[in-house]
Design a protein around this motif. Structure first.
Motif, short mmCIF file in Angstrom:
data_model
loop_
_atom_site.label_atom_id
_atom_site.label_comp_id
_atom_site.label_asym_id
_atom_site.label_seq_id
_atom_site.Cartn_x
_atom_site.Cartn_y
_atom_site.Cartn_z
N VAL A 54 0.88 -1.17 0.00
CA VAL A 54 0.00 0.00 0.00
C VAL A 54 0.91 1.22 0.00
CG1 VAL A 54 -1.83 1.21 1.23
CG2 VAL A 54 -1.76 -1.29 1.23
N ASP A 55 1.00 1.87 -1.14
CA ASP A 55 2.08 2.84 -1.32
C ASP A 55 1.73 3.79 -2.45
OD1 ASP A 55 5.00 3.77 -1.74
OD2 ASP A 55 5.21 2.30 -0.12
N SER A 56 2.76 4.16 -3.25
CA SER A 56 2.56 5.07 -4.39
C SER A 56 2.16 4.32 -5.64
CB SER A 56 3.86 5.85 -4.66
OG SER A 56 4.90 4.96 -5.03
N HIS A 109 8.20 4.89 -5.44
CA HIS A 109 8.48 4.42 -4.09
C HIS A 109 7.99 3.00 -3.87
CE1 HIS A 109 7.97 4.52 0.40
NE2 HIS A 109 9.07 5.27 0.35
N GLY A 110 6.77 2.72 -4.29
CA GLY A 110 6.18 1.41 -4.07
C GLY A 110 6.90 0.31 -4.81
N THR A 111 7.42 0.60 -6.00
CA THR A 111 8.16 -0.40 -6.77
C THR A 111 9.44 -0.80 -6.03
OG1 THR A 111 7.28 0.38 -8.88
CG2 THR A 111 9.36 -0.82 -8.96
N TYR A 171 -2.37 4.06 -2.96
CA TYR A 171 -3.13 4.76 -1.93
C TYR A 171 -2.62 6.18 -1.71
CZ TYR A 171 -4.13 6.14 2.92
OH TYR A 171 -4.48 6.83 4.06
N LEU A 172 -1.31 6.37 -1.78
CA LEU A 172 -0.74 7.69 -1.50
C LEU A 172 -1.10 8.71 -2.57
CD1 LEU A 172 2.81 6.71 -0.18
CD2 LEU A 172 0.72 7.18 1.11
N LYS A 173 -1.57 8.26 -3.72
CA LYS A 173 -1.98 9.19 -4.78
C LYS A 173 -3.48 9.46 -4.75
CE LYS A 173 1.75 7.86 -7.96
NZ LYS A 173 2.06 7.24 -9.28
N ALA A 174 -4.19 8.78 -3.90
CA ALA A 174 -5.65 8.95 -3.87
C ALA A 174 -6.16 8.77 -2.45
CB ALA A 174 -6.31 7.96 -4.82
N TYR A 231 4.78 4.57 4.90
CA TYR A 231 4.43 5.98 4.88
C TYR A 231 4.06 6.42 6.28
CZ TYR A 231 -0.30 4.11 5.01
OH TYR A 231 -1.43 3.43 5.37
N GLY A 232 3.89 7.72 6.47
CA GLY A 232 3.50 8.23 7.79
C GLY A 232 3.49 9.75 7.80
#
Length: 801
Positions: free
Chosen positions: A297-299, A338-340, A370-373, A398-399
């Motif tokens: 769950v990231d970019s 980042h997520g990759t 998730y970080l984009k939406a 993330y945080g």
């Protein structure tokens, strides 16, 4: 007469040319009597005796003890004899000492056999060729045996006389003494790997090991005819993937977090050899995360990446921006994804000849941007909702990093907490949620503290509990380690009492090693990209970047790296025992973590002649567990975690949560500006074995950076849940209203009993001006104009009966 003199002159010249002093030719000094006779009797020459064999030519050796012996050669003339070895023995080291006419032989026992060595002995004039035989008398071959399961049966190769007896020492792991006394049955011994070991007189044996054992080394002693010899035998159990090439992934040899050999990982400094998460033999033993689903769950996630695609689960990812199942970054996004990179640390495909390797190189992956939406609907779907229902692990790299300890009523944290709690109560097997602690040790929201003392430099700008998501019992918070065992905390890593354990996150990859992982493919984007001026960004070397089309990087870091490494270890544990719950898995990871930074000195602040231990370092609670705010229970240890998961049948009982129990505060109590602070008592009457506790405070203070908060259990264990001099200086009540309460989580009390009187202590540690640096611009934070106050304190216990 003239002719005779001429011939004698020639003889004299010949002798001078050959050197004087040859005893074999006799001449006279009187020239008048010089005569030459070509007959044989005119020149006197002694006959040479060539070297001769004398004595036995068969020599017996015991084990790999060095055999030194005179060679069986004499020379009757007393001439110096030199030796030339025609053929060397295959099963040992052989050399000759000409001076002492001795040979030395040390068997390496690669094969036990009779060896015939041919030599030439020469006295300078004559030579003789001869053989000597090296005969094993008492030999036990050091061998390696392996099996695809936990039982190994075989037979030693040995040579002995009569009256054979075998005895043994099991060389144990670091948790037990270096040597176990000789015993005939080791079932009752304190050894973690060996269940039983039996040797028969003919050298046949049977070893039964615990699941997923490390290499087992046993010193076996063979006794015969009052002589003994010892050999070390190596046993490898559960060798299920013996055909894999450990070095087939070209970047693996630089991935220090997996196997730290002291490599530099393309930086200017070397890692500390052996300082890693201890993957050991797990991949060879078939523990690779197979059939475990890790949601990133990231970019986003580049699902077609060459080193990820085999592990990406079809149709399980989602792009919340484009509303499709491909969260890969768009082509117009030139930065790294980042997520990759996070996904590569968890589950880059192993043994495929490409890139590096994930901690769990066969785990399944899904990705979500998730970080984009960000929004509550997206949060629900990615944190245990519809899109992640089948996930075993949910990684959250993330945080928040804000100059405020966010209260529970900020940004829907209370709503999120309720949703996650319901998820864990309703779903049959909910996922383990692993989360990064943050990257704010030195700077927060652009501000850096101008330290007033050397001790203050060792206190973090950000505390992990400032993010309510980190203070949630349902999140497993991870801090980051670098490659240096002498000072292992990554320079940026946020720390605090909500950290459960630590994992490698690296530094920045230039001066000190970062993490090697996947990057979006293509040299026109990503962390690794080709410069218009020549060369590449993203670390690595130009040849690697060119050959891989810039698909990898060696500069990824952060607690964003630590979390996916921990997620990978969790996947290995889950594969090894499918019965484990998410709580079992993280409990195992905490209980088996390696204690590090053993020389850590407590951080002690001084004010007005008083001292306050602001960061105690390692503490040992009443249950015998050692805890540190920086490292939790230590650095995750993959092998020991899998071993505990497969050797302990006792799972955690069902989760029990108490209500928040309030202190004896009546009204608001002022917090004095001294290091004594104020204390409140809370009585817990529930008989619960602790997994973690939450502390909720109704606190009001103009400069929250001054405040330290600690909790003391009925057993006397002290946990500092908020270290002072942090940079969360804003007052939550000024921004979120007077119902804003702050929440702290502590893992320090693991396995202690909850029942009894708890003490909550709040201390205002600073009455001086606080100075900040905002990228070169200095500012001052004045002391609070009125005393802070505490209007309520309550504790909630999470654990089991």
């Amino acid at each position: 007469m003239k002719k005779n003199i001429t011939m004698n002159t020639l003889v004299l010249l010949s002798l001078l040319g050959c050197g004087s002093g040859d005893d074999d030719i006799s001449t006279t000094k009187n020239n008048d009597d010089i005569s030459v006779d070509t007959g044989d009797d005119s020149v006197s020459k002694n006959k040479n005796n060539k070297p001769e064999l004398n004595g036995d030519t068969v020599y017996f050796y015991v084990g790999n003890n060095t055999l030194v012996h005179k060679l069986p050669i004499i020379d009757k003339d007393g001439d110096k004899v030199t030796y030339k070895v025609i053929n060397l023995p295959q099963s040992g080291d052989f050399s000759v000492d000409d001076k002492n006419s001795e040979f030395t032989f040390t068997a390496n026992l690669s094969s036990i056999k009779e060896e015939v060595v041919s030599l030439i002995a020469s006295d300078g004039l004559d030579e003789i060729e001869f053989d000597i035989t090296l005969q094993p008398e008492l030999v036990l071959k050091p061998e390696e045996f392996q099996s695809s399961d936990n039982i190994i049966e075989g037979q030693f190769e040995f040579v002995s006389g009569a009256d054979v007896e075998f005895t043994y020492n099991v060389i144990s792991d670091e948790n037990t003494p270096s040597f176990i006394p000789l015993i005939s049955n080791i079932n009752g011994a304190a050894m973690s790997d060996v269940n039983s070991f039996v040797i028969n007189e003919d050298g046949s044996f049977k070893l039964t090991a615990q699941p997923y054992s490390d290499p087992i080394f046993i010193d076996v002693t063979l006794t015969s005819n009052d002589k003994t010899v010892t050999a070390q035998i190596k046993y490898l159990t559960e060798q299920k993937n013996i055909n894999i090439d450990a070095f087939s992934d070209p970047l693996y040899f630089q991935q220090w977090h997996l196997n730290n050999t002291g490599q530099d990982a393309y930086s200017l400094s070397k890692a500390s050899e052996g300082f890693d998460i201890n993957i050991g033999q797990l991949h060879v033993q078939g523990i690779t995360g197979k059939d475990i689903h890790v949601a990133i769950v990231d970019s986003g996630l580049e699902i077609a990446h060459e080193d990820l695609v085999e592990n990406v689960i079809p149709d399980m990812s989602y792009d919340f921006v484009e509303q499709d199942d491909d969260p890969s970054p768009n082509q117009d996004e030139t930065g790294g994804d980042h997520g990759t990179s996070v996904a590569g640390l968890t589950a880059a495909v192993g043994f495929n000849g490409k890139g590096g390797r994930g901690v769990a190189p066969s785990a399944g992956l899904s990705g979500f941007n998730y970080l984009k939406a960000q929004g509550m609907d997206v949060f629900y779907e990615t944190h245990g909702g519809d899109k992640t229902q089948t996930a075993d692990v949910i990684n959250q790299s993330y945080g928040y990093g804000l100059p405020i300890i966010l209260p529970t009523n900020a940004f829907n944290f209370e709503v999120q907490e309720v949703f996650i709690k319901n998820h864990y109560e309703v779903v049959n097997k909910p996922a383990l949620m692993i989360k990064s602690a943050g990257n704010g040790f030195n700077r927060l929201f652009g501000d850096k503290r101008i330290n007033s003392s050397e001790e203050e430099t060792r206190l973090p700008a950000q505390i992990a509990n400032s993010d309510p998501a980190n203070a949630s019992f349902y999140n497993t918070v991870v801090s980051a380690l670098n490659a240096n065992s002498d000072a292992p905390l990554s320079s940026y890593s946020t720390v605090g009492s909500s950290v459960l354990f630590a994992a490698p996150g690296g530094e920045y990859g230039v001066q000190y090693p970062a993490m090697i992982t996947t990057d979006v493919a293509g040299c026109d984007r990503g962390y690794s990209a080709e410069s218009e001026f020549g060369g590449y960004s993203g670390g690595l070397d130009d040849e690697t970047q060119s050959e891989s089309e810039c698909s990898y990087t060696s500069i990824f870091n952060g607690t964003s790296s630590a979390a996916p490494v921990a997620s990978g270890v969790a996947a290995l544990i889950m594969q090894s025992n499918s019965d484990l719950t998410w709580r079992d898995v993280r409990y195992i990871m905490a209980k088996t973590a390696t204690k590090i930074d053993l020389d850590f000195a407590p951080v002690i602040l001084s004010q007005g002649g008083e001292q306050y231990i602001a960061e105690p370092g390692w503490i040992t609670n009443e249950a015998g567990n050692s805890y540190h705010n920086w490292y939790g229970y230590g650095m995750i240890n993959a092998v020991e975690a899998v071993q505990m998961a497969t050797r302990n049948d006792e799972l955690l009982p069902p989760l029990v949560e108490s209500e928040f129990v309030t202190s004896n505060i009546v009204g608001s109590v002022n917090i004095p500006e001294n290091l004594e602070g104020i204390t409140q008592q809370i009585e817990i009457t529930d008989d619960i074995t602790i997994e973690a506790i939450q502390l909720k405070l109704d606190i009001n203070h103009e400069r929250m950076s001054d405040i330290a908060v600690e909790v003391i259990s009925p057993s006397g264990t002290r946990s500092v849940v908020a270290t002072p001099r942090h940079l969360h200086h804003w007052n939550p009540k000024d921004y979120f209203g007077y119902d804003a309460e702050v929440l702290f989580l502590s893992h320090a009390f693991l396995d202690e009993p909850a029942k009894g009187i708890w003490i909550v202590k709040v201390i205002d540690t600073n009455k001086n001006i606080m100075r900040l640096d905002y990228f070169g611009n200095e500012s001052e934070l004045a002391n609070n104009t009125v005393l802070g106050s505490l209007a309520g304190a309550s504790i909630k216990v999470y654990g089991h009966k």
